[in-house]
Scaffold this motif. Structure first.
Motif, PDB file in Angstrom:
ATOM      1  N   GLU A   4       0.844  -1.186   0.000  1.00 14.55           N
ATOM      2  CA  GLU A   4       0.000   0.000   0.000  1.00 14.55           C
ATOM      3  C   GLU A   4       0.879   1.234   0.000  1.00 14.55           C
ATOM      4  OE1 GLU A   4      -3.671   1.771  -0.173  1.00 14.55           O
ATOM      5  OE2 GLU A   4      -3.283  -0.375  -0.021  1.00 14.55           O
ATOM      6  N   MET A   5       0.617   2.156  -0.937  1.00 11.59           N
ATOM      7  CA  MET A   5       1.389   3.386  -1.056  1.00 11.59           C
ATOM      8  C   MET A   5       0.595   4.526  -0.424  1.00 11.59           C
ATOM      9  SD  MET A   5       4.003   2.227  -2.841  1.00 11.59           S
ATOM     10  CE  MET A   5       4.800   3.558  -3.729  1.00 11.59           C
ATOM     11  N   GLY A   6       1.281   5.673  -0.265  1.00  9.08           N
ATOM     12  CA  GLY A   6       0.655   6.820   0.389  1.00  9.08           C
ATOM     13  C   GLY A   6      -0.564   7.330  -0.334  1.00  9.08           C
ATOM     14  N   ASN A   7      -0.585   7.280  -1.627  1.00 11.77           N
ATOM     15  CA  ASN A   7      -1.715   7.812  -2.381  1.00 11.77           C
ATOM     16  C   ASN A   7      -2.765   6.750  -2.687  1.00 11.77           C
ATOM     17  OD1 ASN A   7      -0.344   6.310  -4.223  1.00 11.77           O
ATOM     18  ND2 ASN A   7      -0.323   7.857  -5.844  1.00 11.77           N
ATOM     19  N   GLY A   8      -2.681   5.617  -2.018  1.00  6.96           N
ATOM     20  CA  GLY A   8      -3.663   4.564  -2.224  1.00  6.96           C
ATOM     21  C   GLY A   8      -3.270   3.573  -3.295  1.00  6.96           C
ATOM     22  N   THR A   9      -2.074   3.731  -3.855  1.00  8.52           N
ATOM     23  CA  THR A   9      -1.634   2.840  -4.924  1.00  8.52           C
ATOM     24  C   THR A   9      -1.117   1.530  -4.347  1.00  8.52           C
ATOM     25  OG1 THR A   9      -1.089   4.639  -6.415  1.00  8.52           O
ATOM     26  CG2 THR A   9       0.045   2.575  -6.786  1.00  8.52           C
ATOM     27  N   THR A  10      -1.597   0.416  -4.874  1.00  6.09           N
ATOM     28  CA  THR A  10      -1.090  -0.885  -4.465  1.00  6.09           C
ATOM     29  C   THR A  10      -0.283  -1.540  -5.575  1.00  6.09           C
ATOM     30  OG1 THR A  10      -3.129  -1.957  -5.208  1.00  6.09           O
ATOM     31  CG2 THR A  10      -3.034  -1.284  -2.901  1.00  6.09           C
ATOM     32  N   VAL A  11      -0.296  -0.952  -6.747  1.00  3.33           N
ATOM     33  CA  VAL A  11       0.395  -1.509  -7.900  1.00  3.33           C
ATOM     34  C   VAL A  11       1.830  -0.997  -7.945  1.00  3.33           C
ATOM     35  CG1 VAL A  11       0.467  -1.548 -10.426  1.00  3.33           C
ATOM     36  CG2 VAL A  11      -1.726  -1.749  -9.236  1.00  3.33           C
ATOM     37  N   GLN A  12       2.801  -1.904  -7.969  1.00  6.83           N
ATOM     38  CA  GLN A  12       4.205  -1.534  -8.067  1.00  6.83           C
ATOM     39  C   GLN A  12       4.756  -1.747  -9.468  1.00  6.83           C
ATOM     40  OE1 GLN A  12       5.968  -3.834  -4.788  1.00  6.83           O
ATOM     41  NE2 GLN A  12       6.317  -1.888  -3.727  1.00  6.83           N
ATOM     42  N   THR A  93       6.171  -7.083 -18.066  1.00  5.37           N
ATOM     43  CA  THR A  93       6.109  -6.237 -16.881  1.00  5.37           C
ATOM     44  C   THR A  93       6.992  -4.995 -17.040  1.00  5.37           C
ATOM     45  OG1 THR A  93       7.905  -7.502 -15.832  1.00  5.37           O
ATOM     46  CG2 THR A  93       5.645  -8.174 -15.339  1.00  5.37           C
ATOM     47  N   ILE A  94       6.537  -3.916 -16.443  1.00  2.90           N
ATOM     48  CA  ILE A  94       7.305  -2.672 -16.405  1.00  2.90           C
ATOM     49  C   ILE A  94       7.036  -2.029 -15.050  1.00  2.90           C
ATOM     50  CG2 ILE A  94       5.457  -1.366 -17.562  1.00  2.90           C
ATOM     51  CD1 ILE A  94       7.675   0.383 -18.806  1.00  2.90           C
ATOM     52  N   SER A  95       8.058  -1.570 -14.372  1.00  2.00           N
ATOM     53  CA  SER A  95       7.899  -1.020 -13.028  1.00  2.00           C
ATOM     54  C   SER A  95       7.103   0.281 -13.061  1.00  2.00           C
ATOM     55  CB  SER A  95       9.270  -0.776 -12.378  1.00  2.00           C
ATOM     56  OG  SER A  95       9.949   0.286 -13.043  1.00  2.00           O
ATOM     57  N   PHE A  96       6.540   0.637 -11.922  1.00  2.00           N
ATOM     58  CA  PHE A  96       5.740   1.858 -11.809  1.00  2.00           C
ATOM     59  C   PHE A  96       6.542   3.091 -12.227  1.00  2.00           C
ATOM     60  CE2 PHE A  96       3.609   5.347  -9.694  1.00  2.00           C
ATOM     61  CZ  PHE A  96       2.269   5.026  -9.766  1.00  2.00           C
ATOM     62  N   PRO A  97       7.769   3.315 -11.688  1.00  2.69           N
ATOM     63  CA  PRO A  97       8.540   4.501 -12.106  1.00  2.69           C
ATOM     64  C   PRO A  97       8.908   4.461 -13.592  1.00  2.69           C
ATOM     65  CG  PRO A  97       9.435   3.583 -10.078  1.00  2.69           C
ATOM     66  CD  PRO A  97       8.473   2.590 -10.613  1.00  2.69           C
ATOM     67  N   ALA A  98       9.341   3.274 -14.080  1.00  2.00           N
ATOM     68  CA  ALA A  98       9.746   3.157 -15.488  1.00  2.00           C
ATOM     69  C   ALA A  98       8.578   3.454 -16.413  1.00  2.00           C
ATOM     70  CB  ALA A  98      10.302   1.760 -15.766  1.00  2.00           C
ATOM     71  N   CYS A  99       7.378   3.051 -16.015  1.00  2.00           N
ATOM     72  CA  CYS A  99       6.189   3.278 -16.830  1.00  2.00           C
ATOM     73  C   CYS A  99       5.923   4.765 -16.984  1.00  2.00           C
ATOM     74  CB  CYS A  99       4.987   2.576 -16.195  1.00  2.00           C
ATOM     75  SG  CYS A  99       3.493   2.619 -17.219  1.00  2.00           S
ATOM     76  N   VAL A 165      -1.286  12.240 -13.221  1.00  2.00           N
ATOM     77  CA  VAL A 165      -1.668  10.834 -13.413  1.00  2.00           C
ATOM     78  C   VAL A 165      -0.870   9.931 -12.470  1.00  2.00           C
ATOM     79  CG1 VAL A 165      -1.710   8.903 -15.060  1.00  2.00           C
ATOM     80  CG2 VAL A 165      -2.371  11.192 -15.821  1.00  2.00           C
ATOM     81  N   SER A 166       0.421  10.240 -12.267  1.00  2.00           N
ATOM     82  CA  SER A 166       1.249   9.411 -11.381  1.00  2.00           C
ATOM     83  C   SER A 166       0.788   9.470  -9.931  1.00  2.00           C
ATOM     84  CB  SER A 166       2.721   9.837 -11.470  1.00  2.00           C
ATOM     85  OG  SER A 166       2.909  11.117 -10.876  1.00  2.00           O
ATOM     86  N   GLN A 167       0.063  10.527  -9.569  1.00  2.02           N
ATOM     87  CA  GLN A 167      -0.427  10.679  -8.200  1.00  2.02           C
ATOM     88  C   GLN A 167      -1.806  10.053  -7.985  1.00  2.02           C
ATOM     89  OE1 GLN A 167      -0.185  14.942  -7.758  1.00  2.02           O
ATOM     90  NE2 GLN A 167       1.935  14.887  -7.029  1.00  2.02           N
ATOM     91  N   LEU A 168      -2.387   9.500  -9.048  1.00  2.00           N
ATOM     92  CA  LEU A 168      -3.660   8.793  -8.908  1.00  2.00           C
ATOM     93  C   LEU A 168      -3.444   7.471  -8.170  1.00  2.00           C
ATOM     94  CD1 LEU A 168      -5.106   9.257 -12.521  1.00  2.00           C
ATOM     95  CD2 LEU A 168      -5.820  10.502 -10.462  1.00  2.00           C
ATOM     96  N   SER A 169      -4.505   6.900  -7.669  1.00  2.00           N
ATOM     97  CA  SER A 169      -4.431   5.591  -7.017  1.00  2.00           C
ATOM     98  C   SER A 169      -4.605   4.484  -8.053  1.00  2.00           C
ATOM     99  CB  SER A 169      -5.537   5.466  -5.958  1.00  2.00           C
ATOM    100  OG  SER A 169      -5.338   6.408  -4.923  1.00  2.00           O
ATOM    101  N   PHE A 170      -3.734   3.480  -7.949  1.00  2.00           N
ATOM    102  CA  PHE A 170      -3.816   2.311  -8.830  1.00  2.00           C
ATOM    103  C   PHE A 170      -3.939   1.073  -7.953  1.00  2.00           C
ATOM    104  CE2 PHE A 170      -1.694   5.585 -11.270  1.00  2.00           C
ATOM    105  CZ  PHE A 170      -2.311   5.499 -12.506  1.00  2.00           C
ATOM    106  N   CYS A 171      -5.164   0.575  -7.826  1.00  2.00           N
ATOM    107  CA  CYS A 171      -5.450  -0.525  -6.916  1.00  2.00           C
ATOM    108  C   CYS A 171      -5.546  -1.865  -7.641  1.00  2.00           C
ATOM    109  CB  CYS A 171      -6.775  -0.267  -6.189  1.00  2.00           C
ATOM    110  SG  CYS A 171      -6.937   1.421  -5.572  1.00  2.00           S
ATOM    111  N   LEU A 186      -3.400   4.534 -18.775  1.00  2.00           N
ATOM    112  CA  LEU A 186      -3.065   4.647 -17.354  1.00  2.00           C
ATOM    113  C   LEU A 186      -4.205   5.303 -16.587  1.00  2.00           C
ATOM    114  CD1 LEU A 186       0.698   5.671 -17.556  1.00  2.00           C
ATOM    115  CD2 LEU A 186      -0.211   3.613 -16.475  1.00  2.00           C
ATOM    116  N   ILE A 187      -4.791   6.350 -17.155  1.00  2.00           N
ATOM    117  CA  ILE A 187      -5.955   6.989 -16.530  1.00  2.00           C
ATOM    118  C   ILE A 187      -7.097   5.984 -16.395  1.00  2.00           C
ATOM    119  CG2 ILE A 187      -7.751   8.739 -16.896  1.00  2.00           C
ATOM    120  CD1 ILE A 187      -5.590  10.495 -18.221  1.00  2.00           C
ATOM    121  N   HIS A 188      -7.278   5.179 -17.420  1.00  2.00           N
ATOM    122  CA  HIS A 188      -8.348   4.173 -17.434  1.00  2.00           C
ATOM    123  C   HIS A 188      -8.175   3.144 -16.315  1.00  2.00           C
ATOM    124  CE1 HIS A 188     -11.385   1.488 -18.882  1.00  2.00           C
ATOM    125  NE2 HIS A 188     -10.534   0.553 -19.260  1.00  2.00           N
ATOM    126  N   LEU A 189      -6.919   2.852 -15.942  1.00  2.00           N
ATOM    127  CA  LEU A 189      -6.654   1.834 -14.914  1.00  2.00           C
ATOM    128  C   LEU A 189      -6.812   2.356 -13.492  1.00  2.00           C
ATOM    129  CD1 LEU A 189      -3.476  -0.070 -16.230  1.00  2.00           C
ATOM    130  CD2 LEU A 189      -5.843  -0.872 -16.180  1.00  2.00           C
TER     131      LEU A 189
END
Length: 314
Positions: A4-12, A93-99, A165-171, A186-189
């Motif tokens: 779990e990330m600070g902005n609600g993101t669980t996807v790494q 696969t591609i990491s969250f920062p690399a994406c 977009v990077s600050q959105l939550s990705f659950c 990415l917005i769609h996800l």
């Protein structure tokens, strides 16, 4: 395992879906895209090299073309290598920062490319409609200022949406229905409320595309009027020939990009956008060397002379 990330993101990390309907053609698609990648890189590199090496090509038109070819090289190198890995190794696969780095680089280069297209249109306008003043107006300082303006305008317009977009939550889910990281899928996800982000992306895409398109249309409208008024058929043919390559490339770029980005609702037509993106990422960079300069007699001559010098032993 995702945390779990600070902005609600669980996807790494994300999974790039690529072209699932053609997975059984992985090796064939790898070979086709590899050849297109090598041809695009080689062709655009030749344009940059020849323009720098031959003093006869040290003109504003070829200077802008070389910068455009450089942007194309950077763009395909940001997208195609990962696509080739997907085809041949199945590593999706591609990491969250690399994406998000890939998303920023591709959209930034695309925006700078559209502003450069507008600058190239203005260059042709001055050359054809104001030939006597062309050397004075399009001097070295002006050329560098125009190129700097392309990048300086693109950066603030692109960095905002990418950061937002990077600050959105990705659950989850974390499968991107595309072959590279782009803002729309990415917005769609995201599992956040993305309405304001979609509006921002739509407005900025519209501003970038429409601004450069309006400048291009105005420039070429004046060019057509001037060419029609030329007394000699030979002069008309030469003028139209100079502009035709530019028009073909910008038609491909505008057509595919308007279809992909200028949509109020980004969740629509993601699959068709994926196919349209192939035009800007594979087709246009491949055709650019052929359409733009390799059919030009000056470039042909410069290329032949360079090849001859390379063959002559010292």
């Amino acid at each position: 395992m995702p945390m779990e990330m600070g902005n609600g993101t669980t996807v790494q990390e994300f999974i790039l879906e690529g072209f699932p309907a053609s997975q059984h053609l992985g090796k064939v698609l790898f070979l086709v895209h590899l050849l297109a990648y090598l041809a695009s890189t080689a062709g655009n590199t030749v344009i940059v090299t020849i323009t720098c090496a031959d003093s006869r090509l040290h003109t504003p038109m070829y200077f802008f073309l070389s910068i455009f070819s450089f942007l194309e090289c950077c763009f395909i190198n940001a997208v195609i290598p990962k696509l080739l890995i997907i085809f041949v190794l199945g590593r999706q696969t591609i990491s969250f920062p690399a994406c998000f780095i890939q998303a920023f680089v591709t959209v930034f280069l695309g925006a700078a490319g559209f502003f450069l297209i507008a600058v190239m249109s203005l260059d042709r306008y001055v050359a054809i409609c104001m030939p006597l003043h062309y050397p004075t107006i399009m001097n070295l300082k002006t050329c560098f200022l125009l190129i700097t303006a392309c990048f300086a305008l693109a950066f603030p317009l692109i960095i905002g949406p990418v950061v937002k977009v990077s600050q959105l939550s990705f659950c989850g889910p974390h499968v991107i229905p595309h072959f590279f990281c782009d803002l729309a899928p990415l917005i769609h996800l995201s599992c956040s409320d993305t309405s304001s982000t979609e509006r921002l992306a739509f407005v900025l895409a519209s501003v970038i595309l429409l601004t450069s398109l309006i400048i291009t249309i105005i420039a070429y409208s004046n060019i057509v009027v001037t060419i029609v008024q030329l007394p000699s058929a030979k002069e008309k043919k030469k003028a139209f020939s100079t502009c035709s390559s530019h028009l073909i490339v910008l038609s491909l770029m505008y057509g595919s990009s308007v279809f992909i980005y200028v949509k109020p609702k980004q969740t629509n037509r993601l699959d068709s956008s994926r196919e349209a993106a192939l035009v800007t990422t594979v087709v246009t960079p491949l055709l650019n060397p052929v359409i733009y300069t390799l059919r030009n007699k000056q470039v042909h001559q410069a290329l032949r002379e360079t090849m001859c010098r390379m063959k002559i032993p010292r």
